[in-house]
Scaffold this active site. Structure first.
Site, PDB file in Angstrom:
ATOM      1  N   ASP A  91       0.799  -1.221   0.000  1.00 42.60           N
ATOM      2  CA  ASP A  91       0.000   0.000   0.000  1.00 42.60           C
ATOM      3  C   ASP A  91       0.837   1.279   0.000  1.00 42.60           C
ATOM      4  O   ASP A  91       0.315   2.357  -0.297  1.00 42.60           O
ATOM      5  CB  ASP A  91      -1.024   0.008   1.142  1.00 42.60           C
ATOM      6  CG  ASP A  91      -0.428  -0.253   2.498  1.00 42.60           C
ATOM      7  OD1 ASP A  91      -1.151  -0.753   3.363  1.00 42.60           O
ATOM      8  OD2 ASP A  91       0.762   0.066   2.710  1.00 42.60           O
ATOM      9  N   GLU A 111       4.549  -0.321   3.857  1.00 41.85           N
ATOM     10  CA  GLU A 111       3.143  -0.605   4.133  1.00 41.85           C
ATOM     11  C   GLU A 111       2.808  -0.059   5.518  1.00 41.85           C
ATOM     12  O   GLU A 111       3.679  -0.001   6.396  1.00 41.85           O
ATOM     13  CB  GLU A 111       2.862  -2.111   4.113  1.00 41.85           C
ATOM     14  CG  GLU A 111       2.854  -2.721   2.727  1.00 41.85           C
ATOM     15  CD  GLU A 111       2.199  -4.097   2.741  1.00 41.85           C
ATOM     16  OE1 GLU A 111       1.041  -4.196   2.280  1.00 41.85           O
ATOM     17  OE2 GLU A 111       2.843  -5.052   3.200  1.00 41.85           O
ATOM     18  N   LYS A 113      -0.260  -0.619   8.450  1.00 38.84           N
ATOM     19  CA  LYS A 113      -1.435  -1.404   8.792  1.00 38.84           C
ATOM     20  C   LYS A 113      -1.977  -1.016  10.158  1.00 38.84           C
ATOM     21  O   LYS A 113      -1.222  -0.814  11.108  1.00 38.84           O
ATOM     22  CB  LYS A 113      -1.093  -2.901   8.797  1.00 38.84           C
ATOM     23  CG  LYS A 113      -0.579  -3.429   7.466  1.00 38.84           C
ATOM     24  CD  LYS A 113      -1.612  -3.319   6.370  1.00 38.84           C
ATOM     25  CE  LYS A 113      -1.110  -3.908   5.064  1.00 38.84           C
ATOM     26  NZ  LYS A 113      -2.081  -3.691   3.957  1.00 38.84           N
TER      27      LYS A 113
END
Length: 278
Positions: A91, A111, A113
């Site tokens: 991402d 990333e 999260k």
């Protein structure tokens, strides 16, 4: 010798950098923006500091590319592909630099999260569970999907001596210390960091071989066991620890540090461009 001098040059330029201050003002530091947008800010900063290098950002890497990279390491690798257009999409995207031979080399994958809304729910006075009578929700396993992207980037970078994968974690499932949160009615709820029901950090530390979190592990570690030398590609895992949220500046500082570690390791392969016009 060229690589050593190159590393010193990059380290010196790192110290001279103003980091996040040169890109956006103080007012943006606490704004919630995606890790992908921060990656674009990283490129802007790198282009300012290393004007002779070429950088690019992309969102995906095709499985086909990963197989091709594996085949270059050994012809028996990278043979299986069932879906021709399959790809991975961290991402935060992927940042690459072009080396002296015209090849694009990864210097950062990121990333971010979030898992576990217990803190937010307690602050709101919201009870959870099937009967809506619990303070805490048992942690899920969604974060484990990150392992796929990590494994695929590791395959793609099997021939490299660095692994610049950064994983930012936030939320009540990633505590490294016990915290107490007050509900609106005044009752205190304790969140134990070592609760098996709540904590999911141990499900991710296989990606860094159990080495310390909140540490830049970009440079591959070579370990010897008996007559073998084994290369470890470790993910740099960062967690707020107390359930707080990451701000832009902290994430930027970590990502720029990992990017520059990559550049230092790639030093001899970027030598001609760095020394151009010096």
């Amino acid at each position: 010798m060229a690589k050593k001098n190159q590393s010193k040059r990059l380290t010196s330029q790192h110290k001279q950098s103003q980091g996040v201050v040169g890109i956006f003002g103080d007012e943006a530091k606490l704004h919630d923006i995606t890790v992908g947008k921060i990656s674009n800010l990283i490129i802007e900063q790198l282009e300012k500091e290393y004007p002779n290098l070429s950088f690019r950002y992309r969102k995906t890497i095709k499985k086909e590319e990963i197989n091709e990279a594996l085949q270059k390491v050994d012809k028996d690798l990278g043979q299986t592909l069932f879906v021709s257009n399959s790809s991975i999409k961290p991402d935060g995207g992927i940042i690459e630099v072009k080396d002296d031979n015209g090849n694009w080399r990864i210097i950062l994958v990121s990333e971010a999260k979030h898992q576990g809304k217990d803190i937010e729910n307690i602050l709101k006075g919201k009870l959870v569970g099937t009967a809506n009578n619990q303070d805490l929700m048992a942690a899920g396993n969604a974060i484990e999907r990150s392992h796929k992207n990590i494994s695929e980037i590791a395959n793609f970078m099997l021939s490299e001596s660095h692994f610049p994968y950064v994983l930012f974690l936030e939320g009540s499932n990633f505590l490294t210390e016990t915290i107490s949160i007050k509900r609106p009615d005044g009752r205190i709820v304790k969140l134990e960091y070592n609760s098996g029901t709540l904590n999911r950090l141990d499900r991710l530390t296989s990606a860094n071989y159990g080495m310390p979190i909140n540490t830049n592990l970009c440079k591959n570690k070579f370990v010897k066991h008996k007559d073998k030398t084994i290369m470890l590609q470790a993910t740099s895992i960062y967690s707020q620890g107390n359930g707080g949220k990451w701000d832009v500046k902290n994430m930027f500082d970590i990502m720029i540090e990992v990017s520059k570690t990559s550049l230092q390791i790639l030093g001899s392969d970027l030598f001609n461009q760095i020394t151009k016009n010096k």
